[in-house]
Each structure stands twice: as structure tokens, then as C-alpha cells.
Design a protein around this motif. Structure first.
Motif, short mmCIF file in Angstrom:
data_model
loop_
_atom_site.label_atom_id
_atom_site.label_comp_id
_atom_site.label_asym_id
_atom_site.label_seq_id
_atom_site.Cartn_x
_atom_site.Cartn_y
_atom_site.Cartn_z
N MET A 1 66.20 95.26 -18.47
CA MET A 1 66.73 94.40 -19.53
C MET A 1 67.97 95.02 -20.16
O MET A 1 68.95 94.33 -20.43
N ILE A 2 67.93 96.33 -20.38
CA ILE A 2 69.08 97.02 -20.96
C ILE A 2 70.28 96.95 -20.03
O ILE A 2 71.40 96.65 -20.44
N LEU A 3 70.03 97.20 -18.75
CA LEU A 3 71.11 97.17 -17.77
C LEU A 3 71.65 95.76 -17.57
O LEU A 3 72.87 95.55 -17.45
N THR A 4 70.75 94.76 -17.55
CA THR A 4 71.18 93.37 -17.39
C THR A 4 71.98 92.90 -18.59
O THR A 4 73.01 92.22 -18.44
N ALA A 5 71.51 93.26 -19.79
CA ALA A 5 72.25 92.89 -21.00
C ALA A 5 73.65 93.49 -20.98
O ALA A 5 74.62 92.84 -21.39
N ASP A 6 73.76 94.72 -20.47
CA ASP A 6 75.07 95.36 -20.38
C ASP A 6 75.98 94.59 -19.43
O ASP A 6 77.16 94.37 -19.71
N LEU A 7 75.43 94.15 -18.29
CA LEU A 7 76.23 93.39 -17.32
C LEU A 7 76.64 92.03 -17.88
O LEU A 7 77.73 91.53 -17.58
N LEU A 8 75.75 91.41 -18.69
CA LEU A 8 76.05 90.09 -19.25
C LEU A 8 76.96 90.18 -20.47
O LEU A 8 77.36 89.15 -21.03
N GLY A 9 77.25 91.42 -20.89
CA GLY A 9 78.12 91.60 -22.03
C GLY A 9 77.43 91.33 -23.36
O GLY A 9 78.10 91.03 -24.36
N LEU A 10 76.10 91.43 -23.38
CA LEU A 10 75.36 91.21 -24.61
C LEU A 10 75.29 92.50 -25.41
O LEU A 10 75.07 93.58 -24.86
N ASN A 11 75.45 92.38 -26.69
CA ASN A 11 75.39 93.54 -27.59
C ASN A 11 73.93 93.79 -27.97
O ASN A 11 73.37 93.06 -28.79
N THR A 12 73.31 94.81 -27.39
CA THR A 12 71.90 95.08 -27.64
C THR A 12 71.64 95.59 -29.06
O THR A 12 70.49 95.72 -29.46
N GLU A 13 72.71 95.87 -29.80
CA GLU A 13 72.56 96.26 -31.20
C GLU A 13 72.57 95.04 -32.12
O GLU A 13 72.26 95.15 -33.30
N ASN A 14 72.91 93.88 -31.56
CA ASN A 14 72.93 92.64 -32.32
C ASN A 14 71.50 92.23 -32.68
O ASN A 14 70.61 92.27 -31.84
N ASP A 15 71.28 91.81 -33.92
CA ASP A 15 69.93 91.48 -34.39
C ASP A 15 69.31 90.32 -33.61
O ASP A 15 68.11 90.31 -33.34
N THR A 16 70.12 89.33 -33.26
CA THR A 16 69.61 88.18 -32.51
C THR A 16 69.15 88.60 -31.12
O THR A 16 68.11 88.17 -30.63
N VAL A 17 69.92 89.45 -30.46
CA VAL A 17 69.56 89.94 -29.12
C VAL A 17 68.30 90.78 -29.20
O VAL A 17 67.41 90.67 -28.34
N LYS A 18 68.18 91.61 -30.22
CA LYS A 18 66.98 92.44 -30.39
C LYS A 18 65.74 91.56 -30.56
O LYS A 18 64.69 91.81 -29.97
N THR A 19 65.87 90.50 -31.37
CA THR A 19 64.75 89.59 -31.59
C THR A 19 64.41 88.84 -30.31
O THR A 19 63.23 88.64 -29.98
N PHE A 20 65.42 88.43 -29.57
CA PHE A 20 65.19 87.74 -28.30
C PHE A 20 64.39 88.62 -27.34
O PHE A 20 63.49 88.13 -26.65
N GLU A 21 64.72 89.90 -27.28
CA GLU A 21 64.01 90.80 -26.37
C GLU A 21 62.53 90.88 -26.71
O GLU A 21 61.68 91.02 -25.83
N VAL A 22 62.20 90.79 -28.00
CA VAL A 22 60.80 90.78 -28.42
C VAL A 22 60.12 89.49 -27.96
O VAL A 22 59.02 89.50 -27.41
N ILE A 23 60.80 88.36 -28.18
CA ILE A 23 60.24 87.05 -27.82
C ILE A 23 60.00 86.94 -26.32
O ILE A 23 58.95 86.48 -25.87
N VAL A 24 60.96 87.37 -25.54
CA VAL A 24 60.85 87.23 -24.08
C VAL A 24 59.75 88.14 -23.54
O VAL A 24 59.06 87.80 -22.57
N GLN A 25 59.54 89.28 -24.18
CA GLN A 25 58.45 90.17 -23.76
C GLN A 25 57.09 89.54 -24.04
O GLN A 25 56.16 89.69 -23.25
N LEU A 26 57.00 88.80 -25.13
CA LEU A 26 55.75 88.11 -25.45
C LEU A 26 55.43 87.05 -24.40
O LEU A 26 54.26 86.77 -24.13
N GLY A 27 56.46 86.46 -23.81
CA GLY A 27 56.24 85.49 -22.74
C GLY A 27 55.55 86.14 -21.56
O GLY A 27 54.62 85.56 -20.96
#
Length: 265
Positions: free
Chosen positions: A27-53
Motif C-alpha cells: 500500500m505504501i509503495l502503491t500510494a507512492d506510485l499513484l502520487g498520493l500523499n500518505t501524510e494526508n489525513d484523508t489518505v490515512k483514513t482511507f487506508e484504515v477503511i480499506v483494511q477493514l474491508g
């Protein structure tokens, strides 16, 4: 984030959460490739939600087994012997270390470079487990003893380092504890649910201020994708274990680390 990024991340999470290749690392490596800022609060929350799935995939597939954990009646030799105490013993080590050092882990171990290192080190552990484990005694999940459950829990501590992989570390620990590949994998699935729910719950509480209805479609797409792909991945992985050893997954980890080494560093 947009819907396409959400679906891609959901696929990655669902595919890798239960494989010994590290979902967090991917997920960290993919986010880096997609240009997502993993320090962004929305991205951090999304990572929690997707893990719950992905967690819900385990709950749906193993709901009967989860119910049986709370059956404390005296059992005969033909009835399941795995109980809630096995799960608790396996949770204690990682639970304690995770709570005590959560902020340190988040600050120093969540990054592309540290993930590459742990992919390699985790792969080496998996190869060592395949080559040097003692003869297997526990063939099924119901053969696992309390001592074996706690030993597997000790190895789960390694999974707090993103890239190490929960299933990779616990299955390696299982082999060293004389538990078969399949039994260790299924036990890992069961233990992952309370561990991931606890960790995700803490993150969700801290992220409540960053949730908004406008993010719902993106979050929902990732959650549903991770859930569906996770169910397929669990079934496929159990079948692969009958034909492939952990060494095969270790080689994949080495290749992945090498590729991303040249892309990121």
C-alpha cells in the motif's frame, strides 16, 4: 483521492493482506506510485477503511469458526479444540508492543525505504523457516497448542514493521513451532481480525475529525473492492500453499524490493 485510485488501492489491499508479501508495504509503495500523499489525513483514513474491508472478508468466510471460539463446553476428540484463549495468547505480544511503541513505529518505520528493507529481511526469515523448521506436529488448526499459539504471537511482533507481513512472520513462526503451512495460515487469518480491528479502531477514533460525506464514494469503493478481492485471495492462497512453499513468496519479495529500489531510490 479519486475513485480509480481507491479501487486500485482496494485491489492491492485485498490481494496482499493475507499473502506473506506485506499488504502495508504494498500500500505504501502503491500510494507512492499513484502520487498520493500518505501524510494526508484523508489518505490515512482511507487506508484504515480499506483494511477493514479485508478484515470483513475473514469474518464472512470464517464466521462459524469465530462462533465456535466462544463455546467453552467440554469437547470430545471429534470436536474443534481451538478456543478463544489461543487467539488471546497470540494477540498479547504484538498488542503490547503495538500500544507501547505505536507512535515510534508510525514515525520511523512507515516509509518506502524502510519497507524495502523489511521485504528483504522478511523474505530471508521465510526461507530460513522453510529450510530449518523441525518436523511438523500440528497438521490442522485444531491441533495448535497454547504454547504454539503464543510462539506464533511472538513472531507476529515482527509484522509491526511495515513490509515484514503478518502472514509471512506468523507462518514462519508457525513452522518453527511445528505447525503446518495451512494451519498456520488459517490461524493467522483468525488472529488478524481482532488485531486489525483494534489497530483500525484506534486510527478511526483519531481520524474522526477528517471524515466527511464527500469522501464516502471513494471510501466505499475501496472498502467493497478490498472485501471482494480479499475473499478471493484467501481461497486462492490456501490452494497455493498446497503447491508452493514460503520460499516462492520470499523470491517475489526480493524481486519487488529490487524493482522499487530503482524506481523510488
Amino acid at each position: 483521492m479519486d475513485i480509480l485510485s481507491s479501487i486500485i488501492m482496494g485491489i492491492i489491499e485485498g490481494l496482499t493482506e493475507f499473502l506473506p508479501v506485506s499488504s502495508t508495504g504494498h500500500m505504501i509503495l502503491t500510494a507512492d506510485l499513484l502520487g498520493l500523499n500518505t501524510e494526508n489525513d484523508t489518505v490515512k483514513t482511507f487506508e484504515v477503511i480499506v483494511q477493514l474491508g479485508a478484515v470483513m472478508a475473514v469474518v464472512v468466510l470464517y464466521w462459524r469458526r469465530f462462533l465456535s471460539l466462544f463455546d467453552f463446553r467440554r469437547r470430545t476428540s471429534s470436536q474443534p479444540r481451538l478456543n478463544l484463549l489461543h487467539i488471546i495468547l497470540a494477540m498479547i505480544p504484538a498488542g503490547l508492543i503495538g500500544v507501547l511503541f505505536r507512535d515510534v513505529i508510525k514515525q520511523y518505520l512507515f516509509g518506502p525505504e524502510t519497507v524495502l528493507y523489511s521485504l528483504v529481511i522478511g523474505g530471508l526469515l521465510m526461507i530460513a523457516a522453510e529450510k530449518f523448521h523441525p518436523p511438523i506436529k500440528s497438521q490442522t488448526i485444531d491441533d495448535i497448542t497454547y504454547k504454539q499459539a503464543f510462539t506464533i504471537g511472538l513472531f507476529q511482533v515482527l509484522a509491526l514493521w511495515p513490509g515484514f507481513s503478518r502472514s509471512g512472520s506468523t507462518m514462519s513462526g508457525g513452522l518453527f513451532a511445528r505447525v503446518s503451512h495451512t494451519a498456520a495460515a488459517e490461524f493467522t487469518f483468525l488472529v488478524s481480525v481482532p488485531v486489525m480491528l483494534g489497530a483500525s479502531g484506534i486510527d478511526m477514533i483519531k481520524s474522526m475529525d477528517h471524515l466527511s460525506m464527500s469522501d464516502f464514494p471513494v471510501f466505499a469503493a475501496g472498502f467493497i473492492t478490498a472485501f471482494i478481492v480479499g475473499m478471493l485471495a484467501i481461497k486462492t492462497f490456501l490452494g497455493l500453499l498446497k503447491r508452493l512453499s514460503l520460499t516462492s513468496f520470499a523470491i517475489y519479495r526480493f524481486v519487488l524490493a529490487a524493482v522499487f529500489f530503482f524506481i523510488i531510490l
